[in-house]
Design a protein around this motif. Structure first.
Motif, PDB file in Angstrom:
ATOM      1  N   SER A 210      43.591  45.535  48.438  1.00  0.00           N
ATOM      2  CA  SER A 210      42.846  44.286  48.244  1.00  0.00           C
ATOM      3  C   SER A 210      41.950  44.371  47.014  1.00  0.00           C
ATOM      4  CB  SER A 210      42.004  43.981  49.491  1.00  0.00           C
ATOM      5  OG  SER A 210      42.809  43.818  50.631  1.00  0.00           O
ATOM      6  N   TYR A 211      41.277  45.501  46.867  1.00  0.00           N
ATOM      7  CA  TYR A 211      40.381  45.704  45.726  1.00  0.00           C
ATOM      8  C   TYR A 211      41.154  45.651  44.408  1.00  0.00           C
ATOM      9  CZ  TYR A 211      37.986  48.578  42.233  1.00  0.00           C
ATOM     10  OH  TYR A 211      37.452  49.051  41.068  1.00  0.00           O
ATOM     11  N   LEU A 212      42.282  46.360  44.356  1.00  0.00           N
ATOM     12  CA  LEU A 212      43.063  46.411  43.123  1.00  0.00           C
ATOM     13  C   LEU A 212      43.688  45.054  42.786  1.00  0.00           C
ATOM     14  CD1 LEU A 212      44.819  49.867  43.589  1.00  0.00           C
ATOM     15  CD2 LEU A 212      43.185  49.284  41.793  1.00  0.00           C
ATOM     16  N   LEU A 213      44.304  44.411  43.770  1.00  0.00           N
ATOM     17  CA  LEU A 213      44.937  43.120  43.510  1.00  0.00           C
ATOM     18  C   LEU A 213      43.912  42.080  43.065  1.00  0.00           C
ATOM     19  CD1 LEU A 213      47.566  42.783  46.390  1.00  0.00           C
ATOM     20  CD2 LEU A 213      47.930  43.510  44.035  1.00  0.00           C
ATOM     21  N   ARG A 214      42.747  42.097  43.687  1.00  0.00           N
ATOM     22  CA  ARG A 214      41.716  41.114  43.329  1.00  0.00           C
ATOM     23  C   ARG A 214      41.190  41.380  41.923  1.00  0.00           C
ATOM     24  NH1 ARG A 214      39.174  40.941  48.065  1.00  0.00           N
ATOM     25  NH2 ARG A 214      40.455  39.132  48.625  1.00  0.00           N
ATOM     26  N   GLY A 215      40.960  42.651  41.612  1.00  0.00           N
ATOM     27  CA  GLY A 215      40.466  42.981  40.283  1.00  0.00           C
ATOM     28  C   GLY A 215      41.497  42.722  39.200  1.00  0.00           C
ATOM     29  N   LEU A 216      42.723  43.156  39.426  1.00  0.00           N
ATOM     30  CA  LEU A 216      43.782  42.950  38.441  1.00  0.00           C
ATOM     31  C   LEU A 216      44.126  41.470  38.291  1.00  0.00           C
ATOM     32  CD1 LEU A 216      46.079  45.923  39.498  1.00  0.00           C
ATOM     33  CD2 LEU A 216      44.725  45.773  37.386  1.00  0.00           C
ATOM     34  N   GLY A 217      44.066  40.737  39.409  1.00  0.00           N
ATOM     35  CA  GLY A 217      44.381  39.316  39.358  1.00  0.00           C
ATOM     36  C   GLY A 217      43.365  38.505  38.580  1.00  0.00           C
ATOM     37  N   SER A 218      42.128  39.002  38.515  1.00  0.00           N
ATOM     38  CA  SER A 218      41.073  38.298  37.777  1.00  0.00           C
ATOM     39  C   SER A 218      40.771  38.955  36.438  1.00  0.00           C
ATOM     40  CB  SER A 218      39.794  38.250  38.626  1.00  0.00           C
ATOM     41  OG  SER A 218      39.348  39.565  38.933  1.00  0.00           O
ATOM     42  N   ASP A 219      41.634  39.898  36.018  1.00  0.00           N
ATOM     43  CA  ASP A 219      41.490  40.606  34.734  1.00  0.00           C
ATOM     44  C   ASP A 219      40.185  41.395  34.659  1.00  0.00           C
ATOM     45  OD1 ASP A 219      43.952  39.629  33.670  1.00  0.00           O
ATOM     46  OD2 ASP A 219      42.980  37.733  33.208  1.00  0.00           O
ATOM     47  N   ALA A 220      39.695  41.858  35.808  1.00  0.00           N
ATOM     48  CA  ALA A 220      38.484  42.672  35.830  1.00  0.00           C
ATOM     49  C   ALA A 220      38.862  44.158  35.763  1.00  0.00           C
ATOM     50  CB  ALA A 220      37.685  42.391  37.097  1.00  0.00           C
ATOM     51  N   GLU A 221      37.895  44.979  35.430  1.00  0.00           N
ATOM     52  CA  GLU A 221      38.132  46.418  35.405  1.00  0.00           C
ATOM     53  C   GLU A 221      38.201  46.947  36.838  1.00  0.00           C
ATOM     54  OE1 GLU A 221      35.398  48.595  33.041  1.00  0.00           O
ATOM     55  OE2 GLU A 221      35.812  47.473  31.197  1.00  0.00           O
ATOM     56  N   VAL A 222      39.137  47.859  37.076  1.00  0.00           N
ATOM     57  CA  VAL A 222      39.291  48.451  38.405  1.00  0.00           C
ATOM     58  C   VAL A 222      39.317  49.966  38.270  1.00  0.00           C
ATOM     59  CG1 VAL A 222      40.533  46.475  39.383  1.00  0.00           C
ATOM     60  CG2 VAL A 222      41.813  48.310  38.263  1.00  0.00           C
ATOM     61  N   SER A 223      38.992  50.635  39.362  1.00  0.00           N
ATOM     62  CA  SER A 223      39.013  52.093  39.392  1.00  0.00           C
ATOM     63  C   SER A 223      40.426  52.586  39.699  1.00  0.00           C
ATOM     64  CB  SER A 223      38.033  52.611  40.450  1.00  0.00           C
ATOM     65  OG  SER A 223      38.191  54.005  40.621  1.00  0.00           O
ATOM     66  N   MET A 224      40.926  53.464  38.828  1.00  0.00           N
ATOM     67  CA  MET A 224      42.259  54.026  39.050  1.00  0.00           C
ATOM     68  C   MET A 224      42.275  54.985  40.237  1.00  0.00           C
ATOM     69  SD  MET A 224      44.456  52.650  37.066  1.00  0.00           S
ATOM     70  CE  MET A 224      43.560  51.126  37.398  1.00  0.00           C
ATOM     71  N   LEU A 225      41.097  55.335  40.745  1.00  0.00           N
ATOM     72  CA  LEU A 225      41.044  56.173  41.937  1.00  0.00           C
ATOM     73  C   LEU A 225      41.733  55.484  43.106  1.00  0.00           C
ATOM     74  CD1 LEU A 225      40.061  58.689  43.444  1.00  0.00           C
ATOM     75  CD2 LEU A 225      37.888  57.486  43.863  1.00  0.00           C
ATOM     76  N   SER A 226      41.563  54.167  43.208  1.00  0.00           N
ATOM     77  CA  SER A 226      42.215  53.423  44.287  1.00  0.00           C
ATOM     78  C   SER A 226      43.732  53.485  44.158  1.00  0.00           C
ATOM     79  CB  SER A 226      41.750  51.963  44.277  1.00  0.00           C
ATOM     80  OG  SER A 226      40.400  51.861  44.679  1.00  0.00           O
ATOM     81  N   LEU A 227      44.234  53.468  42.929  1.00  0.00           N
ATOM     82  CA  LEU A 227      45.680  53.579  42.711  1.00  0.00           C
ATOM     83  C   LEU A 227      46.169  54.955  43.141  1.00  0.00           C
ATOM     84  CD1 LEU A 227      48.146  52.073  41.579  1.00  0.00           C
ATOM     85  CD2 LEU A 227      47.650  53.119  39.355  1.00  0.00           C
ATOM     86  N   LEU A 228      45.401  55.993  42.835  1.00  0.00           N
ATOM     87  CA  LEU A 228      45.765  57.344  43.259  1.00  0.00           C
ATOM     88  C   LEU A 228      45.762  57.463  44.782  1.00  0.00           C
ATOM     89  CD1 LEU A 228      43.796  59.512  40.647  1.00  0.00           C
ATOM     90  CD2 LEU A 228      46.251  59.015  40.698  1.00  0.00           C
ATOM     91  N   VAL A 229      44.837  56.776  45.434  1.00  0.00           N
ATOM     92  CA  VAL A 229      44.788  56.792  46.898  1.00  0.00           C
ATOM     93  C   VAL A 229      46.075  56.193  47.471  1.00  0.00           C
ATOM     94  CG1 VAL A 229      43.647  55.808  48.931  1.00  0.00           C
ATOM     95  CG2 VAL A 229      42.273  56.757  47.060  1.00  0.00           C
ATOM     96  N   LEU A 230      46.540  55.095  46.901  1.00  0.00           N
ATOM     97  CA  LEU A 230      47.778  54.476  47.388  1.00  0.00           C
ATOM     98  C   LEU A 230      48.979  55.384  47.148  1.00  0.00           C
ATOM     99  CD1 LEU A 230      47.371  50.725  46.344  1.00  0.00           C
ATOM    100  CD2 LEU A 230      47.050  51.754  48.599  1.00  0.00           C
ATOM    101  N   PHE A 231      49.034  56.034  45.985  1.00  0.00           N
ATOM    102  CA  PHE A 231      50.115  56.992  45.722  1.00  0.00           C
ATOM    103  C   PHE A 231      50.073  58.132  46.734  1.00  0.00           C
ATOM    104  CE2 PHE A 231      50.721  55.289  41.340  1.00  0.00           C
ATOM    105  CZ  PHE A 231      52.106  55.236  41.354  1.00  0.00           C
ATOM    106  N   ALA A 232      48.868  58.603  47.060  1.00  0.00           N
ATOM    107  CA  ALA A 232      48.726  59.689  48.025  1.00  0.00           C
ATOM    108  C   ALA A 232      49.211  59.265  49.406  1.00  0.00           C
ATOM    109  CB  ALA A 232      47.265  60.149  48.094  1.00  0.00           C
ATOM    110  N   TYR A 233      48.831  58.073  49.830  1.00  0.00           N
ATOM    111  CA  TYR A 233      49.304  57.557  51.121  1.00  0.00           C
ATOM    112  C   TYR A 233      50.832  57.443  51.130  1.00  0.00           C
ATOM    113  CZ  TYR A 233      45.040  56.265  53.684  1.00  0.00           C
ATOM    114  OH  TYR A 233      43.879  56.296  54.417  1.00  0.00           O
TER     115      TYR A 233
END
Length: 250
Positions: A210-233
């Motif tokens: 939710s955090y990543l989609l909302r940030g990317l959808g609004s062209d805001a900066e997001v933490s790549m840590l959340s992306l790593l968490v999804l890859f880990a899962y």
């Protein structure tokens, strides 16, 4: 390990599910339109008009959350028939004794679930644009959406391998998916939650989606840590699901 044969095995499993989906495509599309339209009307047009989320409208804020929520539910529920195949129909044995790479069954089923979830997500995107929502669709946005589908398809597969009754399978929705549906930033920011609650909520994959989609959808900066968490899962789900299926073949 013959990579070509393994890919053919995965394609065979995936193709079986695609044939079933293709025959039911019209019904699938129509059924997938109901819930998103209710969310968009009730929360986007109704309640959303009285909610201030700062920049943009609440509808713009809501759509990425609906995409995260929908992709979770569709990918998980697309895998659950495997449970019936294992417990009730006893048709899973056909895959177990078939001369295929064991992990091909897991990967093929997960890919089929991802396809269903992406089709459903495309429907939501079209409806959201018709309702007047504004958001950006970037390659990274799509990657996050696919990762979310993979994670929850793997969770569904693992549940199908471990759970013994239909009632217990339904309880996964009640005790795992339902709380995440409302608490993981789909309808509101997790920043409004108490700190001790937010700590546990932010350990869950849907929160990061939710955090990543909302940030990317609004062209805001997001933490790549959340992306790593999804890859880990996704990686952990693949390993765990593979072990669960291989135990059935022993």
């Amino acid at each position: 390990m013959n990579i070509r044969n393994n890919l053919l095995d995965i394609w065979t499993v995936f193709w079986r599910d695609w044939v079933v989906l293709r025959r039911r495509m019209t019904k699938f599309i129509l059924s997938r339109m109901v819930a998103p339209m209710l969310y968009l009307v009730a929360f986007g047009w109704g309640l959303g008009r009285s909610i201030d989320v700062g920049a943009g409208s609440y509808l713009d804020f809501l759509v990425p959350g609906i995409l995260a929520l929908n992709s979770m539910n569709i990918s998980f529920n697309s895998i659950t028939p495997v449970h019936a195949e294992r417990i009730y129909h006893k048709s899973l044995e056909e895959y177990i004794i078939a001369p295929i790479w064991p992990d091909a069954f897991l990967i093929g089923k997960v890919l089929a679930a991802v396809l269903r979830a992406l089709i459903s997500s495309a429907i939501i995107v079209v409806l959201a644009l018709l309702f007047g929502a504004h958001f950006s669709m970037t390659p990274l946005f799509l990657l996050v959406l696919v990762l979310n589908c993979i994670v929850f398809a793997e969770i569904g597969f693992l549940a199908a391998m471990k759970i013994s009754t239909y009632e217990e399978m339904a309880q996964v929705n009640t005790y795992i998916l339902l709380p995440m549906s409302f608490l993981c930033g789909t309808f509101f920011s997790t920043q409004t939650l108490p700190a001790f609650v937010r700590f546990f909520i932010e350990l869950l994959p849907l929160t990061h989606t939710s955090y990543l989609l909302r940030g990317l959808g609004s062209d805001a900066e997001v933490s790549m840590l959340s992306l790593l968490v999804l890859f880990a899962y996704a990686f952990i789900g693949l390993i765990w699901g593979s072990r669960a299926f291989r135990r059935l073949t022993e």
